[in-house]
Motif scaffolding. Structure first.
Motif, short mmCIF file in Angstrom:
data_model
loop_
_atom_site.label_atom_id
_atom_site.label_comp_id
_atom_site.label_asym_id
_atom_site.label_seq_id
_atom_site.Cartn_x
_atom_site.Cartn_y
_atom_site.Cartn_z
N ALA A 1 0.74 -1.20 0.10
CA ALA A 1 0.00 -0.13 -0.06
C ALA A 1 0.82 1.25 -0.26
O ALA A 1 1.90 1.39 0.76
N VAL A 2 0.61 2.08 -0.93
CA VAL A 2 1.29 3.38 -1.09
C VAL A 2 0.31 4.55 -0.43
O VAL A 2 -0.56 4.75 -1.13
N LEU A 3 0.82 5.21 0.72
CA LEU A 3 0.03 6.12 1.29
C LEU A 3 1.03 7.39 0.95
O LEU A 3 1.96 7.62 1.72
N GLY A 4 0.48 8.35 0.42
CA GLY A 4 1.26 9.51 -0.02
C GLY A 4 0.60 10.94 0.64
O GLY A 4 -0.75 11.21 0.72
N SER A 5 1.41 11.93 0.90
CA SER A 5 1.01 13.26 1.08
C SER A 5 1.07 14.19 -0.15
O SER A 5 0.76 15.30 -0.11
N TYR A 6 1.43 13.65 -1.36
CA TYR A 6 1.29 14.07 -2.62
C TYR A 6 0.80 13.10 -3.82
O TYR A 6 0.43 12.16 -3.35
#
Length: 688
Positions: free
Chosen positions: A94-99
């Protein structure tokens, strides 16, 4: 008269012609370009050769960082993917991004495939990562990831432009992130890959910022440093860091970030740097999954030193003095630094062995010694055969090797004939060797343990053992002559990192291949329902360190207590030593002490663990069912008689757990089982 070709025959011939053209383009250069690799991948795909198409799509990822090229390679690989054999590892990431991470996640499966893992990727919405972690009904929770990548940027770090108490400000911000780690673990149980932040090149204070600890510039640098320290601490168990600050420094920070994309699409990483970030993230994910390469195989002439040894002699080779000699010395220092973190060194050279040994022993400018080399292959044998022999001598898979040679023809021979081996191309100028090897990312490790630092010595011992085995009259004579001593201990804070490392990377002797994290191992240690064996082995050649792990859980069932074997593995360094027999003896003894009626085991087949498919049957277990995927279940009723060959003197450092409710009815059966330094054949009977 010949018949007119059909349309399908014409299409097939056209596809074959395109493959020949693409092969010619690739063969024309020592280091194929990304475009050449991609063209060959597409040509093979049109010809219906999915394996070759995938091979060259993955090769394209080594040839450059062009986003469009990677995207094309990703499409080729995705089309070939259903036709390929199962990968060594499968994982949900899972990729959790702020951008905006869409471009990054589109390349991550390809990058992970290059690292040896087949991954399914989940991407959270822009900036929603904290909500996804906390919401019980989120897509993240439903996805149930094995690995969570926290892809964050500098703008997400809540630090002021200046502070009168910078240390307190940094620690307060770090507490937010360590709290997020805890929340991710609680919500998913996943391992975590944390991107650190790239400190902007645009600094309002200019060079003065370096002298002002309270500036945001200085605090961001301190934030990154402390983030790494916390990831290595108890707070960061199961957390790895991708050093984006270092990557951005390597390519230039103004190449790392493009303000146009940042303002228009909230994309913090420029398209030209996304592939680099995907590659290094995949390398860290691969290390967490136990996919790091283990052995560096080095050529000598033109690689470790300049000149042809057979022509100039041991003191005529270029190393140490002068610009060229200094370049080779720098490369040797880099190789030794890899050895210090656990990479095993081997030599594969077309040379006279006596002359090679003389160069290592008598030329003081050669920094690498023969003691640093686990296997020395100096002969006139072809390189592919020699590389295979090195893998066999070390007892590791060919996919654990990385081959470095200055000769393009030798590199191509190994790449073609031993495709599991990674081949690192070297530039013509030896001053570029360090960078070429440093840019290779798949020696990445999740941690460095004492066993890693001593690994070359252990593998040299294995090579010596192989030589003794060839000279022994029988297997019993060989094993008896090793003078083996095993120490069985319980899980502890000291050995837990090594146990987690073995669980993550052991493939061949691994009954279930369940990949427990360090946090899992620490939880098992604290749970009285679990019994563990952490086994060290030494012989007359070396102390091999921790090489065996057995984790089992005691459960109450309708027909009595059972001890269920969750994880049972041995390092490939000690396979065939009969250590598994001794571990079963200890397990049966402990199961009896816990009042268990039977021992239960599971064999879950993988692409690499077929050698233990018959282990439970050999050890006297009874079959108790099988699944469609080949998984089999086994039971050993107690009391049981466990005979061991007696080649290993075993001492059990941890006390055997007391039976529930107390009592001493087993004491006679257990007496003397904990300490046996005689190495004689023995039988232990455990009463019910």
């Amino acid at each position: 008269m010949s018949s007119t070709p059909t349309s399908s025959e014409l299409a097939s011939e056209e596809a074959a012609a395109r493959v020949r053209e693409a092969v010619a383009a690739v063969s024309a250069t020592a280091v194929p370009s990304l475009r050449a690799c991609l063209d060959l991948a597409k040509a093979h795909q049109r010809a219906g050769d999915h394996a070759r198409a995938a091979q060259w799509a993955l090769a394209a990822t080594d040839a450059g960082d062009d986003f469009a090229g990677w995207l094309g390679a990703s499409r080729v690989w995705e089309r070939a993917r259903p036709h390929l054999p199962a990968a060594a590892r499968r994982a949900r990431v899972a990729v959790l991004g702020s951008y905006t991470t869409t471009q990054f996640t589109s390349l991550l499966p390809l990058a992970c495939a290059r690292a040896g893992a087949d991954v399914e990727v989940y991407e959270c919405g822009y900036g929603l990562y904290r909500i996804e972690v906390l919401d019980p009904a989120s897509g993240l929770r439903a996805f149930a990831p094995d690995v969570v990548v926290l892809a964050v940027h500098e703008g997400e770090v809540d630090l002021p432009e200046s502070s009168d108490d910078p240390e307190a400000a940094v620690e307060a911000e770090l507490a937010r992130w360590t709290s997020l780690w805890e929340q991710v673990r609680a919500a998913t149980g996943a391992r975590i890959v944390q991107h650190n932040v790239v400190v902007p090149a645009e600094v309002p204070l200019g060079h003065l910022a370096a002298r002002v600890p309270g500036s945001r510039h200085a605090m961001l640098q301190r934030f990154n440093q402390r983030l790494g320290e916390l990831a290595a601490s108890e707070a960061g168990r199961g957390v790895s860091v991708v050093d984006c600050e270092r990557l951005a420094g390597a390519v230039g920070k103004r190449a790392w970030t493009d303000p146009r994309y940042h303002h228009a699409a909230k994309q913090a990483v420029a398209l030209g740097s996304v592939a680099l970030l995907a590659r290094h993230t995949a390398a860290v994910v691969g290390a967490q999954l136990g996919l790091a390469r283990k052995c560096l195989v080095l050529d000598l002439d033109g690689t470790l030193w300049g000149g042809v040894l057979g022509e100039v002699g041991p003191h005529g080779i270029a190393v140490g003095a002068g610009p060229v000699g200094e370049a080779y010395s720098a490369f040797q220092r880099h190789v030794l630094a890899l050895k210090a973190k656990g990479v095993v060194l081997a030599v594969c050279s077309k040379n006279d062995e006596a002359l090679v040994r003389e160069a290592f022993e008598q030329n003081p400018d050669v920094l690498i010694s023969l003691d640093d080399v686990a296997v020395l292959k100096a002969s006139w044998e072809d390189k592919p055969s020699a590389v295979r022999s090195i893998a066999a001598t070390l007892g590791i898979g060919e996919d654990a090797l990385v081959f470095v040679d200055d000769n393009p023809a030798e590199r191509e021979a190994v790449r073609e004939l031993v495709p599991a081996v990674d081949v690192v191309p070297l530039p013509a100028d030896p001053s570029g060797y360090v960078r070429a090897l440093a840019d290779y990312p798949f020696f990445e490790t999740d941690a460095v343990t004492a066993e890693d630092a001593a690994r070359t010595e252990q593998y040299r011992a294995r090579a010596a053992v192989a030589a003794q085995q060839e000279a022994a009259g029988s297997l019993d004579d060989f094993l008896a002559g090793l003078d083996m001593h095993a120490e069985v201990a319980d899980l502890s804070p000291e050995n837990a990192p090594r146990v987690a490392q073995l669980i993550g990377k052991t493939n061949q002797f691994n009954l279930t291949t369940r990949r427990h994290s360090l946090a899992d191992v620490e939880a098992f240690a604290a749970d009285p329902a679990w019994t563990a064996q952490v086994v060290r082995l030494r012989d007359r050649f070396a102390d091999h360190g921790v090489v065996g792990v057995l984790l089992a859980r005691c459960e109450d069932g309708a027909d009595g207590r059972v001890v269920d074997v969750d994880t049972w593995l041995l390092s490939c360094r000690v396979i065939g030593r009969t250590l598994e027999d001794e571990m079963l003896r200890v397990l049966v003894e402990r199961a009896g002490a816990l009042g268990c009626a039977r021992v239960r085991g599971t064999y879950a087949p993988t692409a690499k663990n077929s050698q233990v498919a018959g282990l439970y049957e050999r050890l006297g277990f009874l079959p108790r069912g099988a699944d469609e995927d080949g998984t089999t279940r086994w039971e050993l009723p107690l009391p049981a008689r466990v005979e061991t060959p007696g080649h290993i003197a075993v001492s059990v450092a941890a006390p055997v757990p007391a039976r529930r409710g107390g009592g001493t009815e087993h004491e006679d059966a257990h007496e003397g089982a904990h300490e046996d330094e005689q190495g004689t054949r023995r039988t232990v009977e455990v009463a019910k």
